[in-house]
Structure formats: structure tokens, C-alpha cells
Design an enzyme around this catalytic site. Structure first.
Site, short mmCIF file in Angstrom:
data_model
loop_
_atom_site.label_atom_id
_atom_site.label_comp_id
_atom_site.label_asym_id
_atom_site.label_seq_id
_atom_site.Cartn_x
_atom_site.Cartn_y
_atom_site.Cartn_z
N ARG A 26 0.82 -1.22 0.00
CA ARG A 26 0.00 0.00 0.00
C ARG A 26 0.85 1.27 0.00
NH1 ARG A 26 -5.23 -1.84 1.31
NH2 ARG A 26 -5.86 0.05 0.29
N ARG A 39 -5.65 13.39 -5.66
CA ARG A 39 -6.93 12.77 -5.30
C ARG A 39 -8.00 13.84 -5.02
NH1 ARG A 39 -10.68 10.70 -3.71
NH2 ARG A 39 -11.01 8.87 -2.40
N ASP A 76 -7.07 -1.60 -7.42
CA ASP A 76 -7.63 -2.22 -6.23
C ASP A 76 -7.98 -3.66 -6.56
OD1 ASP A 76 -8.68 -1.09 -3.40
OD2 ASP A 76 -9.84 -2.82 -4.04
O1 1CP Z 1 0.13 0.68 -2.87
C1 1CP Z 1 -1.08 0.79 -3.07
O2 1CP Z 1 -1.87 1.41 -2.33
C2 1CP Z 1 -1.51 0.16 -4.34
C3 1CP Z 1 -2.90 0.11 -4.59
C4 1CP Z 1 -3.83 -0.73 -3.73
C5 1CP Z 1 -3.74 -2.09 -3.37
C6 1CP Z 1 -2.58 -3.05 -3.55
C7 1CP Z 1 -5.07 -0.23 -3.29
C8 1CP Z 1 -5.54 1.15 -3.45
N1 1CP Z 1 -5.77 -1.31 -2.76
C9 1CP Z 1 -4.99 -2.44 -2.79
C10 1CP Z 1 -5.34 -3.79 -2.36
C11 1CP Z 1 -6.53 -4.03 -1.52
N2 1CP Z 1 -7.73 -3.39 -1.57
C12 1CP Z 1 -6.62 -5.06 -0.57
C13 1CP Z 1 -5.54 -6.08 -0.31
C14 1CP Z 1 -4.42 -5.58 0.48
C15 1CP Z 1 -4.63 -5.39 1.94
O3 1CP Z 1 -5.07 -6.32 2.62
O4 1CP Z 1 -4.31 -4.27 2.42
C16 1CP Z 1 -7.89 -5.01 0.01
C17 1CP Z 1 -8.44 -5.90 1.10
C18 1CP Z 1 -8.60 -3.94 -0.63
C19 1CP Z 1 -9.99 -3.52 -0.42
C20 1CP Z 1 -10.09 -2.11 -0.03
N3 1CP Z 1 -9.89 -1.07 -0.90
C21 1CP Z 1 -10.28 -1.57 1.26
C22 1CP Z 1 -10.46 -2.37 2.54
C23 1CP Z 1 -11.89 -2.52 2.91
C24 1CP Z 1 -12.11 -3.32 4.16
O5 1CP Z 1 -12.23 -2.69 5.22
O6 1CP Z 1 -12.18 -4.54 4.10
C25 1CP Z 1 -10.27 -0.16 1.15
C26 1CP Z 1 -10.49 0.86 2.23
C27 1CP Z 1 -9.99 0.13 -0.23
C28 1CP Z 1 -9.82 1.48 -0.84
C29 1CP Z 1 -8.50 1.81 -1.35
N4 1CP Z 1 -7.76 1.04 -2.22
C30 1CP Z 1 -6.58 1.64 -2.51
C31 1CP Z 1 -6.56 2.90 -1.80
C32 1CP Z 1 -5.47 3.92 -1.89
C33 1CP Z 1 -7.76 2.99 -1.07
C34 1CP Z 1 -8.20 4.14 -0.17
C35 1CP Z 1 -9.23 4.95 -0.82
C36 1CP Z 1 -8.81 6.33 -1.29
O7 1CP Z 1 -7.66 6.72 -1.47
O8 1CP Z 1 -9.76 7.08 -1.48
#
Ligand code: 1CP
Length: 340
Positions: A26, A39, A76
Site C-alpha cells: 500500500r 486525489r 484495487d
Molecule cells: O500501494 C497501493 O496502495 C496500491 C494500490 C492498492 C492495493 C494493492 C489499493 C488502493 N488497494 C490495494 C489492495 C486491496 N484493496 C486489498 C488487499 C491488500 C490489503 O489487505 O491491504 C484489500 C483488502 C482492498 C480492499 C479495499 N480497498 C479496502 C479495505 C476494505 C475493508 O475494510 O475490508 C479499502 C479501504 C480500499 C480502498 C483503497 N484502495 C486503494 C486505496 C489507496 C484505497 C483508499 C481509498 C482512497 O484513497 O480514497
């Protein structure tokens, strides 16, 4: 194009590298002010993910600003359910929400397997990043493991227990296997296209591995991860299964190169159980809330545990959004200064 810094790839292939490569799960988005300012100008998270030029730009930020040894494509894991017919919304400060979830056989019949074209925006972003990187560091592509994707398709968003998804495994185990197979085939197509577009390594995130029993993990997750890993022939594969300490021995049989460890996992035990695998991890992300001295001491202590074993330094899970970028830099520099 040949990579100038190929530490990550050599370590993934089992080499004891001259210094330990480092990147953070992340790392793109979340922590950098430069990400937040891009963003803030957009309608939301999805616009960023679906606009290749912007996704490419934020993918490159941690490489240029933090000095990590790899980029990870900004996207994502939830793009797969969307491409299969369950679209998601990203609600500010709350996380993902699926207006439609999987409840019955009819819902499952309305899904379709991903052919590839649905996710062209990801492949285009990968091509743009590769062009910009000019071989400076490798680019990591990724997808969620089928079990973790199923969790969101059933639950419709985040959850502490994912008890609806686990209920589905108990009450509708046959249907669960049908969906898991569809997700697996879609993910294979998706990851093959990421490699064709230029991804140098693939990571599979099984973020909710730890909520299954060992028997359930063996039945509902591992076989699908294996099918995906086995299908990727041209680049190294990393499997990160959060909380799956109980499955480490079985994970040694996966057709992947690297196993990611979270910070609860015992490194000595993992070194024995996963002899033939490179290990990735596993600093507690909360260590980065400490001061310089404590980050340096704890990073060094973590690195010592892996000494003599092929290793990729990382946190034990994604970096937390309120972590100061300067503290991330202290971690990265401490890894780079360590004599492996
Ligand atoms: O380095 C990076 O951030 C690369 C991009 C990336 C990755 C690898 C994002 C962007 N998401 C992910 C993977 C991801 N997404 C996972 C697997 C990794 C982990 O366990 O951390 C999971 C479970 C998600 C699902 C997800 N997307 C959640 C979790 C929800 C939950 O509570 O179960 C959330 C909050 C997101 C949103 C998201 N994805 C990525 C970002 C930067 C964000 C935040 C939203 C934003 O910036 O507005």
C-alpha cells in the site's frame, strides 16, 4: 527492457542479494501528500483507478519520493468483482460498498467470467508506468486471492468478521466453489494480461486468509491460489496470506516463489517450514509510529531474523494511512544500510 535495479526479482528467484530489496504494501496512495493533492481534484477513488495517466502518476510517486526498490500498480483488488458484474462504490472515509451482493444461485448466474478487455484501463496504466520507469525498478502487478474477493462479493463491503461470507461457505458450499472457480479463471486472465502489459512480478493478496479454519483454508482458498500461481510462468509470484500461520507448511507446496509474512508470524518457524521459498515482510506497520531510533533498531532486528535466507523487506501488512512519509523513509533507508 532490462532492469537496472533487479534486486527484487533476484531475491524472489531465491538469490541472497548484496542488499535486501525493500518496498511497502500500500505504498501508492494513502500516505503521500502528493497523492492526496491529486486525489482531492477528482470525483473519487475510481476516477483515479480508471484513468491510466493518473494511476500511472501515483504509481511512480513512491519510487521517486521514497526510493523503494519496486513500484506496485495503483489499482484495487475490487476491480475483478466489478468486471464480473458486481460494481463497487468507494465511499469517502468508509471504504468499498457493493450495491448488489451475492445471495442466491440467480445472483451467481448473472455473473460472467472476465475475458480481459473489461480491465483495459489497468493494462494501459501498466504500459504507461513501464515507459516512465525506463527499467529503473521492477513493477509489481497484483490481484486478490479468490477467497478474499468472495468475501467482498458476499458481504458487500468491509467487515470485522465476514460472517456472512463464512456462513455462505457453510450453507452454500457448492455455490461457493462455483463462484471461486469463476473468480480464479477471471484472475488468471487478468494477471496474464498484466504480465503481457509489462508487470515484472505478481502478488496475490489473501487479506482474509486468517479468518478461516485450517480445513476451510485447505478447501476454499489454497487450491484456487495454486491454480493461479501455476498458470503464471513468465514472472515470479508472491502469495501474501494474512493470518495464515496455520497453513505455512502447506504453502511451501504452492507454485510460487515468495511467501509474504505478517508481523504475527514467527520468522524462525517460517524459515524452517518454507525452506525453498523467498520470504517477504514482516515489520509491524505500527513500528513506523515510533521515533527514528526505535524504527532503526526494530527494522535491523527484523532484518537479522531473515539473515542467510532469501528475503524481500516489507511491512507485515499495508502501511497505515496516517503514517508520516518521513518515517517510511527512515525504514527504507535502514533496510538499505543493512549488510545482508
Ligand atoms: O500501494 C497501493 O496502495 C496500491 C494500490 C492498492 C492495493 C494493492 C489499493 C488502493 N488497494 C490495494 C489492495 C486491496 N484493496 C486489498 C488487499 C491488500 C490489503 O489487505 O491491504 C484489500 C483488502 C482492498 C480492499 C479495499 N480497498 C479496502 C479495505 C476494505 C475493508 O475494510 O475490508 C479499502 C479501504 C480500499 C480502498 C483503497 N484502495 C486503494 C486505496 C489507496 C484505497 C483508499 C481509498 C482512497 O484513497 O480514497
Amino acid at each position: 527492457m532490462e532492469l537496472k535495479n533487479d534486486l527484487l526479482i533476484r531475491a524472489a528467484k531465491g538469490e541472497l542479494t548484496e542488499r535486501t530489496p525493500v518496498w511497502l504494501m500500500r505504498q501508492a496512495g494513502r500516505i503521500l501528500p502528493e497523492y492526496k493533492s491529486i486525489r482531492a481534484k477528482l470525483s473519487g477513488f475510481k476516477e483515479l483507478v480508471e484513468t491510466p495517466e493518473l494511476a500511472a502518476e501515483v504509481t511512480l510517486q513512491p519510487v521517486n519520493l521514497l526510493g523503494v526498490d519496486a513500484a506496485i500498480i495503483f489499482s484495487d483488488i475490487l476491480v475483478i468483482p466489478e468486471a464480473m458484474g458486481l460494481s463497487y462504490e468507494m465511499i469517502e472515509k468508509k471504504g468499498p460498498h457493493f450495491p448488489k451482493t451475492l445471495k442466491s444461485e440467480a445472483d451467481i448466474k448473472s455473473l460472467h467470467k472476465v475475458e480481459g478487455g473489461e480491465l483495459n484501463y489497468v493494462y494501459e496504466a501498466i504500459r504507461l508506468v513501464k515507459k516512465e520507469l525506463k527499467g529503473h525498478v521492477p513493477l509489481i502487478g497484483f490481484a486478490g486471492a479468490p477467497w478474499t474477493i468472495l468475501c467482498y462479493m458476499i458481504e458487500g463491503g468491509g467487515s470485522k468478521t465476514f460472517s456472512n461470507a463464512r456462513k455462505f461457505l457453510i450453507q452454500e458450499s457448492k455455490l461457493a466453489h462455483t463462484v471461486l472457480s469463476m473468480i480464479t479463471d477471471s484472475t488468471i486472465k487478468y494477471l496474464h494480461n498484466q504480465v503481457l502489459a509489462g508487470a515484472n512480478l505478481i502478488q496475490i493478496f489473501d487479506s482474509w486468509a486468517g479468518i478461516l479454519s485450517p480445513d476451510q483454508y485447505r478447501e476454499f482458498s489454497l487450491p484456487y491460489i495454486e491454480k493461479i500461481s501455476k498458470s503464471i510462468l513468465d514472472v515470479p509470484v508472491t502469495v501474501f496470506a494474512k493470518g495464515a500461520y496455520f497453513a505455512l507448511k502447506e504453502m511451501s507446496n504452492l507454485s510460487c516463489n515468495t511467501i509474504g509474512l505478517d508481523w504475527n508470524m514467527d520468522v524462525n518457524e517460517a524459515r524452517v517450514l518454507l525452506k525453498g521459498k523467498t520470504l517477504q515482510g514482516n515489520l509491524d506497520p505500527c513500528v513506523l509510529y515510533g521515533d527514528r531510533d526505535s524504527i532503526e533498531i526494530k527494522t535491523k532486528k527484523m532484518l537479522e531474523k531473515f539473515k542467510g535466507h532469501p528475503h524481500i523487506a516489507n511491512l507485515g501488512h499495508g502501511v497505515y494511512p496516517d503514517t508520516h512519509p518521513d518515517h517510511v523513509k527512515i525504514f527504507i533507508e535502514a533496510v538499505k544500510a543493512f549488510k545482508a
